[in-house]
Design an enzyme around this catalytic site. Structure first.
Site, PDB file in Angstrom:
ATOM      1  CG  HIS A 169     -29.635 -37.631   9.072  1.00 32.24           C
ATOM      2  ND1 HIS A 169     -29.161 -37.270  10.308  1.00 32.24           N
ATOM      3  CD2 HIS A 169     -29.246 -38.928   8.887  1.00 32.24           C
ATOM      4  CE1 HIS A 169     -28.501 -38.277  10.849  1.00 32.24           C
ATOM      5  NE2 HIS A 169     -28.544 -39.302  10.021  1.00 32.24           N
ATOM      6  CB  SER A 293     -56.387 -19.964   7.050  1.00 34.02           C
ATOM      7  OG  SER A 293     -55.909 -18.637   6.924  1.00 34.02           O
TER       8      SER A 293
END
Length: 460
Positions: A169, A293
């Protein structure tokens, strides 16, 4: 604005062509037409081998000449078929005419009328598709999947003892090892690989409505189902005796479902590796000259795994659609499968492109063992599971009277960060046997991995 010259629409035929070009050998229009020629040629040989309708068995040289129509199939035949289809408006009829033309220079005009004999277009098409899809799967897609599994297996072995904090989780949980987690994917993918390898590739050759009606009208004394079976199996395919005009495509639905399942497991792998990169467990190895990038020079984006995700989604969307629609044909025949089957290569192409990206991506990452160790050492509360389980065992064995061990550890650890000293102090005060207390005092997050390392051996 001036118009562009004709452009490809699919990035598989443009930007990503190099990664998927091997599929074009099989799942392109040219690959399909070559397979159609093969089916027509082998049917001619099958009929003449049995001296049917006044024919005589071909010599080895004549058979070799006929089969050269397939092995030598190239641009000239591609262009000629395009010219023929422009007139016939029928792709299979164009193939029939091409084969008939080629009989002349081979001196085989006498068997011209046996070309496409008693065959409906789907007798040719279904076998051609079965041949091209089986070849594409066995010669292109499966080898790439095996290569990826091999790379994963290597990493699972390399990292089998590298303890890391698990996250159930998304929260800190009982530690595992990176190798064991990768081994899970190896196990999953190898199961699907075996299922794909075992998939049937079926074919029919029984006429316009699957009844051998024209065959029997031409010669009622021939055991046409036996001839059909021998012919289809001689092509390396399984024989389907009960069909309408078309082979029912169930084997295709089964295959595409399995490949789509593999895609989804691979998608899970891509998202997990992406997440491990995001939290720093994997470092990306800089590639010379590459830009991460356009504005942030420090970045190395996990583009291999992101590209794989997108292509796996596209592949499954196409293959799922094929699997759902191909199994339905109105009454004895409709043409909805004609257009959809032309996209088989697109479905496999996106999957192959994803496999290529995943394989490249796995070769460009490295495990940050220091960060793994740091995360483990700052999450001692995860040992709460071990402590409460040992207390339960001690209570059961009569060596402790502690009530509700789970609640006791929940009070100590839930929503809190504790360190080794906190746990040591807690354990030393527990009412449990000395051996159990000694085991707990020796535990560390990095050492609390159970059998994660030897579990990797179950890969065989």
């Amino acid at each position: 604005m001036s118009p562009l010259p004709p452009q490809v629409l699919s990035p598989l035929d443009g930007r990503y062509r190099a990664a998927v070009t091997e599929l074009g050998e099989h799942l392109s229009e040219a690959g399909l037409n070559r397979a159609r020629v093969k089916v027509e040629v082998e049917w001619l040989i099958t009929l003449t081998d049995r001296s049917l309708f006044g024919s005589v068995p071909l010599t080895a040289e004549q058979k070799s000449g006929l089969r050269a129509l397939v092995t030598d199939f190239g641009q000239a035949e591609i262009d000629e078929l395009a010219t023929l289809e422009a007139v016939t408006r029928h792709d299979v009829k164009a193939v029939e005419y091409l084969v008939r033309r080629r009989l002349v220079p081979l001196g085989l005009e006498s068997i011209s009328e046996l070309t496409h004999f008693a065959a409906t277009s789907e007798d040719i098409n279904n076998l051609a598709y079965a041949l091209t899809v089986s070849e594409a799967v066995r010669e292109v897609w499966l080898p790439k999947l095996r290569a990826l599994i091999g790379a994963l297996r290597g990493l699972a072995t390399d990292y089998r003892a590298d303890a890391m904090l698990a996250r159930t989780h998304g929260q800190p949980a009982t530690p595992t090892t990176m190798g064991k987690e990768l081994a899970v994917f190896v196990y999953r993918l190898e199961r699907i690989q075996k299922q794909v390898e075992a998939n049937e590739f079926l074919g029919k050759f029984s006429g316009a409505t699957g009844t051998f009606a024209a065959h029997v009208a031409a010669d009622p004394d021939v055991d046409w189902p036996a001839v059909s079976r021998e012919f289809v199996e001689g092509l390396g395919l399984g024989w389907n005796p009960l069909t309408t005009q078309i082979e029912s495509h169930d084997w295709q639905a089964e295959l595409y479902g399995k490949v789509s399942h593999a895609n989804r497991v691979l998608h899970n792998l891509a998202t997990d590796i992406w997440t491990y990169i995001s939290i720093g467990y994997f470092r990306q190895v800089p590639q010379a000259g590459a830009t991460g990038s356009s504005t942030m020079p420090h970045k190395i984006n996990p583009i291999r795994f992101e590209n794989a995700e997108a292509n796996l989604e596209l592949s499954s969307a196409i293959l799922d659609s094929l699997a759902a629609t191909l199994v339905t044909s109105r009454l004895q025949r409709d043409l909805t499968d004609s257009t959809t089957q032309r996209n088989i290569g697109v479905g496999f192409g996106h999957s192959l492109l994803a496999l290529d990206n995943l394989l490249r991506g796995l070769g460009e990452i490295d495990l940050d063992r220091d960060l793994l160790a740091h995360d483990l050492d700052t999450n001692w509360e995860i040992l709460g599971e071990a402590i409460q389980t040992v207390i339960r065992a001690e209570v059961s064995a009569g060596r402790s009277s502690i009530a509700d061990p789970y609640a006791l550890l929940k009070e100590l650890t839930r929503g809190k960060r504790i360190n080794r000293a906190d746990l040591v102090a807690f354990v030393q005060e527990l009412e449990i046997g000395d051996a159990a207390k000694e085991r707990l005092l020796g535990l560390t997050p990095a050492g609390y991995v159970g059998l994660a390392d030897p579990l990797v051996d179950y890969l065989g």
